[in-house]
Write an enzyme that holds these catalytic residues in place. Structure first.
Site, PDB file in Angstrom:
ATOM      1  N   ASP A 140      35.386  75.209-104.247  1.00  0.00           N
ATOM      2  CA  ASP A 140      34.762  76.033-105.281  1.00  0.00           C
ATOM      3  C   ASP A 140      35.364  75.796-106.660  1.00  0.00           C
ATOM      4  O   ASP A 140      34.903  76.365-107.640  1.00  0.00           O
ATOM      5  CB  ASP A 140      34.863  77.515-104.912  1.00  0.00           C
ATOM      6  CG  ASP A 140      33.501  78.091-104.569  1.00  0.00           C
ATOM      7  OD1 ASP A 140      32.573  77.298-104.319  1.00  0.00           O
ATOM      8  OD2 ASP A 140      33.350  79.320-104.561  1.00  0.00           O
ATOM      9  N   ASP A 445      33.350  89.333 -95.215  1.00  0.00           N
ATOM     10  CA  ASP A 445      33.420  89.036 -93.796  1.00  0.00           C
ATOM     11  C   ASP A 445      33.202  90.292 -92.939  1.00  0.00           C
ATOM     12  O   ASP A 445      32.442  90.280 -91.974  1.00  0.00           O
ATOM     13  CB  ASP A 445      34.780  88.398 -93.458  1.00  0.00           C
ATOM     14  CG  ASP A 445      35.928  89.020 -94.230  1.00  0.00           C
ATOM     15  OD1 ASP A 445      35.756  90.165 -94.718  1.00  0.00           O
ATOM     16  OD2 ASP A 445      36.991  88.396 -94.361  1.00  0.00           O
TER      17      ASP A 445
END
Length: 1477
Positions: A140, A445
């Site tokens: 990223d 998550d």
């Protein structure tokens, strides 16, 4: 295979002894109920001490009981699992599904490339068919260093994977394996180990060599076409999708060194654009899901963090045992492995192992349908991540799915897949909502796992004996707390969102799993009751209030049982999980720290966010590397506090409150308390406080005992001490009130004459008050001095001393106002008489730093004086560049060409001002067509020049072709640094040369660049040394009889200023006695209300005119025209005649180049040795204000000076745009003036008999600037402090002695305001001027005074010349334009100002409290009116400072360190003064 003869691939076992635990839990619950009953039945009645404290404790205990019930869901039904990998291999070895492994990284600094590729290599080497294994790295940061590291890893994998297979290596991370290997291998393995280890080390060296400079060589970039993707790269937040298939597992030639297939390896950096939100890790995962579906489309997905390497090569088979089980496999969505770490210390100083969560709680969740998804070490079904719901008829299709063959080439596949990772791909889709990982939460998550389970799927928790993954735990307390803040904040956001397990999951998952989720989602909510319980009971010890049952009552038993049983079970559980006793103690400490800091901030941030008061939470990457000394302390289990964090402030404050409470209790015991009674009444309270003190021992070490860099920062320590003391002082408020009453009663018994006080600000700034009235006020001080032993005697004496000083200084200031003169010139008469006999004028422009004084600003000043309305052949401009910058020389070279257009343009249209930048900013559209046309041409030429110069300035260097254009650049060939180079002298325009013409054929002024020689071993004497070098060099080039010197930011605003000056020099009657003509220092960036009082309005419009009446003003270093011979030491004599007319410029015979070489010696370092330069010739050395001492020396040689302040200002410069710049500038001025006062050149004795008494007093007025600090500081603090004790230091209103004080104060302020308005200011500008008056005297002048005294005593080095910045940041400048005071820089002067302001604020608040509680307003009005008025004015005048301390959020607010220090100092002063005097 059907269910007949079903042999499972895994087994599930229930925990043993669960019935016993449930019995124990039931007993604890009974104890909790008894505690609640005790609280309800024993609430203190209304009016009794501790009622609300008791209710608060009851609320906290209700919460603890509720939360304890939630935690039982994690322990009520734990199960443990075991896999049968041999059965999996026998049945499905040839039908194993494809597995896609996602590794995510986001920052190559926090997550180094070597760590990332070790994780990648560990999962590439799984014991699994390589053709069915695909590894994807999501970067990223879009870092080519990470890509390069992955490229190197793809080559190393060809050796590493067969080595792992051959020798069954564990772990399969190269770094971890090499670290763990011993010498017990056979010879063949040893040889191959050495080979592969050398390959690894070589790879590591190449990667780290590339990472250190932060860029790759062209040779490395040419090795792979993938580097071309970075050609369009802008930043890690602005780049295209970069997708590279480094190893194509479907390609038959993709083999290792032994000819076996390699896994697919893919690099992805998804597209980033600043205008698109990228959703952090969740966005990266979703991009990987889409990309991988196009490339490999493995039915199983494993995601791991980049630091979480595989420690068990069979983990993928373990996971498949669950997915491929025929009976239970179809309902399993994901298999979660625990998050373990390989850098945990023996006793887990930060409790990072999450031991109890891994070994107990997640097994409990597994008994109710599966654990949370924790974002790493998790195997997923691909279709469940893509939103598929569970249905009872679902079959396990792993075996029958086969990967389709691809027809595209690798390059085509890469290009076709890039769109899937674009910023706009997810628009108007369900990605981030119903598909993929969910967006909008820091714990993407957990919310994703909950959503999957709510669609009917189950999950599995598997914790094998050999840990599947090992990562890097945080190694500092700050990192640990920040990590838990993000987790708890995210969980709490889930609780308050539509996905809350309390309602969203109701009926979709089991109740036990709901409670388990809620247990983590309520983490943040624990903060308030824990914070309350860790502070309030201890504080109640100070007041002797018991909050728990007595030892002898039966109610003591449930408290003792619950406490003892829960802590005993907690210790046993921790030890059973593999921990140590000390590890458990550390775990309890971190439990407390998390709940009183991380969870507290998470709670407040989430609530604020829910109410719309803060932005969305960002994703904080936990650092994976640490400094060497930090790591060493971690290994020694020494707690790290070295970083500043508001969470540390909370922890330290809480710890100190408990320590102070325990100390207060011990003091009571020592003095008077009955120990047995105290033990009987408050044993649980004392035990709680003692435990809190013990558990905080590392914190006390960090506060007081440690000296290393891991101690608590001083700013935090001070802030915490202040907060803790405030809390403790608040508890003693009733006693303080009693003390205040006694002070007031004592004060009332005094005679009224002993409570006289001098006027507030009037006593500090007496300007035009009547001298007799001032003497009367002094008489009050002397005649009414308190007797020995009476309160306020020394304060009274101090005020008398301060008022004597103010009276003396007021007397000095009258010299500025007693005999003012104003001048006017007749330039037409000058032209009529002497137009053809005008003297040569040499103009010196000085610069010293191209960063602080940009070249464009410098050449605007140069061009403005080159364009003077004066014969150009008699005009010579010299630029002294004390930085020796080739950029400044280049700018001057460009200006010399532009001058050929600019000077005729100025003459033709009579331009004013003649600085191009200032002129273009000021012009309107009212020009005629011809002028407009020429204006556009000249403006374009200027803009082109500006662009060239600014491009060169930004780059910091010049292109080679520019160097070749002018021979002068060759002089930089021997240049070492700005403080070490030869003399550089260049005559850019030789005014004597016939071809030196402008575009109209007229002569141009001479233009010379000089950078005098600098050597480190020689003092260069700053601006004075530069001026003296210019005097010598110019005497050989042009030798103008008149010298003008201007600062580089002080452009000419009046083209006839040179003629104004000559009107004084060439006057037949008085001109011969004038040495210099000083113009005022004005500025073009002054705001309407002069926020920093930088215009020096009263000095320019009043005081210098007063000095002019006694023989002339000071020389202030810029905007001053000198006779050359007076600067060279010539004394005045009555017989001196004005020789300007008969002196003609001599012709030069040498060429410019020869003259340059000849004259360089005049600017050498050694030229002045054994000469009078810097002593009797030129500007004097050794003083920060070389101009003032030089002007005084000239006047003491018999010369006079003139101050001329024309209606159109002669020069305009750049005023400081921040408070710090203003104060530093005034510190230098006042320090220099004070040095003069103490030197042999003091106007008090050196000038005695040489200049008029009025001029002596005028000089002394400025030389005593620094001395004002002590009296000003005393007057701005002491009277306010005595308000706290109720002691009056001024006359009562009814006393006749009140009148002189009131008269002096009112008349001073009225005259000051009138003088300021008459000088062209505004009322608000005057108010700002009063504020800066106060700030200068209590900060700049104070430090100047201290530094000068220290230097005089030989305690510090010589003062350096501080250049005032001429440029500022845009946001700083915007605040300046809006007249918002700038406090953004750290400065000890700000500490002084803030402390004084806070002292006055606290004193005023204390007075108001007294009035509100018991004082008579009438009595305060009668006895302390002037004292109160003084304090109120000081508070009002400091309002911008209070804004900077408490209310502002911009970068111009007061720095936290200074704010904390000032608060501590102010509170300490007020507390000590109140209680210790």
């Amino acid at each position: 295979m059907g269910n007949e003869g079903y042999v499972p691939l895994f087994e599930t076992k229930k925990a043993q002894g669960i019935a016993l635990y449930r019995l124990f839990a039931a007993s604890v619950f009974v104890g909790i109920c008894f505690i609640w009953a005790y609280r309800v039945n024993h609430i203190p009645r209304n009016g009794e001490d501790g009622r609300w404290v008791w209710i608060g404790l009851f609320a906290a205990e209700v919460w603890f009981g509720f939360y304890w019930l939630l935690t039982q869901a994690l322990r009520w039904n734990p199960i443990y699992r075991h896999t049968f990998k041999d059965r999996l291999s026998r049945r499905y070895e040839n039908e194993l599904p494809g597995v896609d492994i996602f590794v995510c990284t986001a920052d190559p600094l926090i997550e180094p490339p070597m760590m990332v590729i070790n994780t990648v290599l560990s999962v590439m080497a799984y014991d699994y068919p390589k053709e069915k294994l695909s590894v994807y790295l999501s970067d990223d940061a879009g870092s080519y260093l990470t890509f390069y590291a992955l490229l190197e890893a793809s080559q190393f994998a060809k050796h590493w994977i067969p080595f792992c297979k051959k020798f069954n290596v564990e772990p399969r991370s190269p770094a971890a394996y090499f670290k763990s290997v011993s010498g017990s291998h056979d010879s063949k393995e040893v040889k191959e180990l050495a080979t592969v280890k050398k390959l690894y080390k070589d790879m590591e060296n190449r990667i780290e060599a590339a990472a250190k400079p932060g860029c790759l060589s062209e040779e490395l970039r040419s090795k792979h076409e993938g580097f071309s993707r970075w050609d369009s790269y802008v930043s890690q937040r602005d780049h295209d999708t970069m997708l590279q298939i480094l190893i194509n597992g479907k390609d038959p030639i993709a083999t290792d060194v032994e000819g076996c297939r390699l896994p697919t390896l893919v690099y992805l950096a998804r597209q980033k654009r600043p205008q698109h939100f990228h959703n952090f890790k969740a966005g990266a995962m979703n991009a990987l899901i889409r990309i991988s579906s196009k490339i490999s489309n493995g039915q199983t997905i494993l995601n791991v963090d980049c630091d979480m390497y595989s420690n068990n090569s069979h983990s993928v088979r373990d996971a498949l045992c669950f997915f491929m089980d025929e009976k239970k496999g179809p309902e399993i969505a994901y298999v979660q492995f625990p998050q373990n770490f390989d850098n945990i210390t023996k006793n887990e100083v930060y409790s990072n192992s999450m031991r109890v969560i891994n070994e107990v709680e997640f097994h409990g969740l597994d008994g109710y349908g599966g654990p949370l998804y924790i974002g790493t070490g998790c195997f997923h079904r691909r279709d469940t991540l893509c939103g598929r719901k569970f249905s009872q008829g679902s079959k396990n299709e792993f075996k029958i799915e086969k990967n389709a063959e691809r027809e595209e080439t690798i390059h085509e596949l890469e290009e076709n897949s890039k769109d899937l990772a674009n910023c706009t791909y997810e628009e108007n889709t369900d990605w981030g909502k119903e598909m993929g990982l969910k967006y909008g939460c820091p714990v993407e998550d957990v919310i994703t796992g909950l959503s999957i389970q709510s669609r009917g799927w189950k999950s599995v928790y598997y914790n094998p004996a050999r840990k599947a993954f090992l990562g890097v735990a945080t190694t500092t307390l700050g990192q640990t707390l920040v990590q838990h803040k993000r987790w708890s904040e995210g969980d709490f956001q889930i609780l308050l969102s539509k996905y809350s397990p309390a309602w969203y999951a109701k009926g979709k998952i089991s109740l036990g799993l709901q409670l388990g989720y809620c247990c983590y989602c309520f983490w943040a909510s624990n903060s308030l009751p824990v914070l309350y319980y860790s502070i309030v009971p201890s504080l109640s010890l100070l007041r002797g209030i018991s909050l728990f049952p007595q030892l002898s009552t039966p109610w003591f038993i449930p408290f003792a049982y619950v406490i003892f049983s829960t802590y005993t079970y907690s210790l046993a559980e921790f030890l059973w999980s593999g921990g140590t006793v000390l590890g458990w103690w550390n775990d309890q400490r971190i439990w407390l720290y998390k709940r009183t800091s991380s969870y507290l901030f998470a709670f407040t941030d989430t609530i604020a966010n829910s109410l719309g008061y803060s932005a969305d939470s960002g994703f904080v990457i936990t650092a994976k590397v640490s400094e060497h000394d930090v790591h060493n302390r971690y290994l020694k289990e020494i707690m790290e506090f070295g970083a500043s964090s508001p969470m540390f402030t909370v922890l330290a404050t809480s710890g100190l409150v408990n320590l102070l409470c325990l100390a207060g209790l011990l003091k009571k015991l020592f003095i008077a308390e009955d120990i047995s009674n105290l033990y009987q009444m408050m044993v649980l309270q004392i035990l709680l406080c003692s435990l809190l003190v013990l558990i905080n021992w590392p914190l006390y070490q960090g506060l007081f005992l440690r000296k290393d860099n891991g101690k608590i920062p001083s700013s935090l320590a001070i802030k915490s001490i202040v907060f803790a003391l405030l809390v403790i002082v608040y508890q003693s408020e009733s006693d303080v009130c009693k003390l205040d009453t006694r002070v007031k009663e004592t004060q009332r018994s005094k005679p009224w004459l002993l409570r006289a006080l001098d006027s507030s600000l009037g006593g500090r700034m007496q300007n035009l008050a009547d001298f007799i009235v001032k003497c009367e006020s002094m008489d009050v001080r002397v005649s009414h001095l308190p007797r020995e032993g009476e309160d306020g005697r020394w304060a009274w004496i101090g005020l008398l001393a301060a008022e004597l000083w103010f009276g003396f200084y007021w007397f000095l200031t009258q010299a500025h106002r007693w005999n003012q003169v104003y001048r006017h010139t007749f330039k037409d008469r000058l032209s009529q008489r002497y137009e053809n006999e005008l003297p040569g004028v040499d103009i010196f422009v000085c610069t010293a730093d191209p960063v602080i004084e940009p070249p464009m600003m410098v050449i605007n000043t140069v061009l403005s004086v080159m364009a003077y309305d004066y014969p150009p052949e008699k005009l010579s401009v010299y630029l002294s560049d004390d930085a020796g910058s080739h950029l400044t020389f280049y700018a001057l070279s460009e200006a010399s060409q532009f001058a050929k257009h600019w000077i005729p343009f100025c003459k033709k249209f009579n331009v004013e001002p003649r600085s191009p930048a200032a002129f273009f900013d000021s012009i309107s559209n009212s020009q005629d067509s011809k002028q407009a046309k020429e204006l556009s041409i000249i403006k374009k030429l200027y803009e082109d020049m500006k662009d060239r110069i600014e491009i060169a300035t930004k780059l910091g260097r010049l292109p080679e072709e520019v160097h070749l254009r002018h021979k002068g650049f060759s002089q930089w060939d021997s240049y070492s640094s700005r403080n070490d180079h030869n003399t550089i002298l260049q005559i850019l325009i030789d005014g004597k040369y016939p071809n030196a013409k402008d575009m109209d054929g007229c002569a141009l002024p001479t233009l010379v660049y000089l950078a005098r020689e600098k050597r480190p071993q020689y003092p260069h004497n700053f601006k004075a040394g530069a001026m003296n070098a210019l005097i010598r060099v110019s005497s050989e080039i042009s030798n103008g009889q008149i010298i003008l010197n201007v600062d580089c930011d002080m452009y000419s605003n009046n083209s006839v200023a040179v003629r104004d000056a000559l009107c004084f020099f060439m006057d037949e009657k008085k001109g011969h006695e004038i040495a210099y003509v000083q113009f005022p220092q004005n500025f073009d960036n002054i705001t309407k209300n002069e926020l920093y009082s930088s215009s020096m309005r009263v000095i320019s419009q009043v005081e210098f005119h007063g000095l002019d009446g006694y023989g002339g003003p000071l020389y202030i270093g810029t905007g001053c025209f000198h006779r050359r011979d007076t600067l060279c030491g010539r004394k005045f004599s009555r017989e001196t005649k004005n020789e300007f007319r008969i002196t003609t410029d001599r012709e030069r015979e040498e060429k410019a180049h020869a003259l340059e070489e000849k004259l360089k010696v005049l600017a050498n370092c050694t030229y002045e040795e054994n000469t009078e330069w810097g002593n009797e010739m030129g500007l004097k050395y050794g003083c920060p204000v070389e101009d003032v001492i030089t002007g005084l020396s000239i006047q003491c040689r018999g010369w006079k000076s003139v101050y001329f302040n024309p209606e159109r200002k002669a020069f305009l410069g750049v005023a400081p745009t921040t408070l710090a710049q203003t104060l530093v500038q005034h510190k230098r001025w006042s320090e220099g003036d004070f040095q003069i006062l103490l030197s042999k050149y003091s106007p008090a004795w050196y000038a005695n008999g040489k200049i008029s008494l009025g001029l002596q007093l005028g000089y002394c007025c400025y030389c005593f600037w620094a001395s004002n600090c002590l009296a000003g500081l005393y007057y701005s603090i002491v009277p306010s402090l005595y308000l706290l004790r109720g002691i009056s230091l001024f006359p009562e209103c009814s006393s006749p002695w009140f009148l002189p004080f009131a008269y002096v104060a009112i008349s001073k302020f009225a005259y000051s305001l009138a003088e300021f308005l008459w000088s062209g200011g505004t009322v608000l500008g005057w108010w700002n001027d009063q504020r800066i008056w106060l700030y200068k005297r209590t900060s700049s002048y104070l430090l100047a005074f201290i530094d000068t005294i220290a230097k005089t005593l030989g305690l510090n080095s010589d003062s350096a010349f501080v250049i005032t910045a001429k440029v500022s940041d845009q946001e700083v400048y915007n605040r300046y334009v809006k007249e918002i005071m700038e406090f953004g820089a750290s400065s000890p002067m700000f500490t002084t100002l803030a402390t004084i302001a806070l002292i006055n604020l606290v004193c005023l608040a204390g007075l108001m409290k007294k009035v509100a509680m018991e004082e008579s307003i009438a009595r305060i009005y009668e006895t302390m009116l002037l004292q109160v008025v003084l304090c109120v004015i000081l508070v009002l005048i400091n309002w911008p400072l209070y804004q900077g301390l408490f209310f502002r959020k911009d970068n111009g607010k007061m720095p936290n360190s200074i704010a904390i220090k000032s608060i501590v100092l102010a509170l300490s002063v007020c507390t000590c003064f109140t209680f210790l005097t």
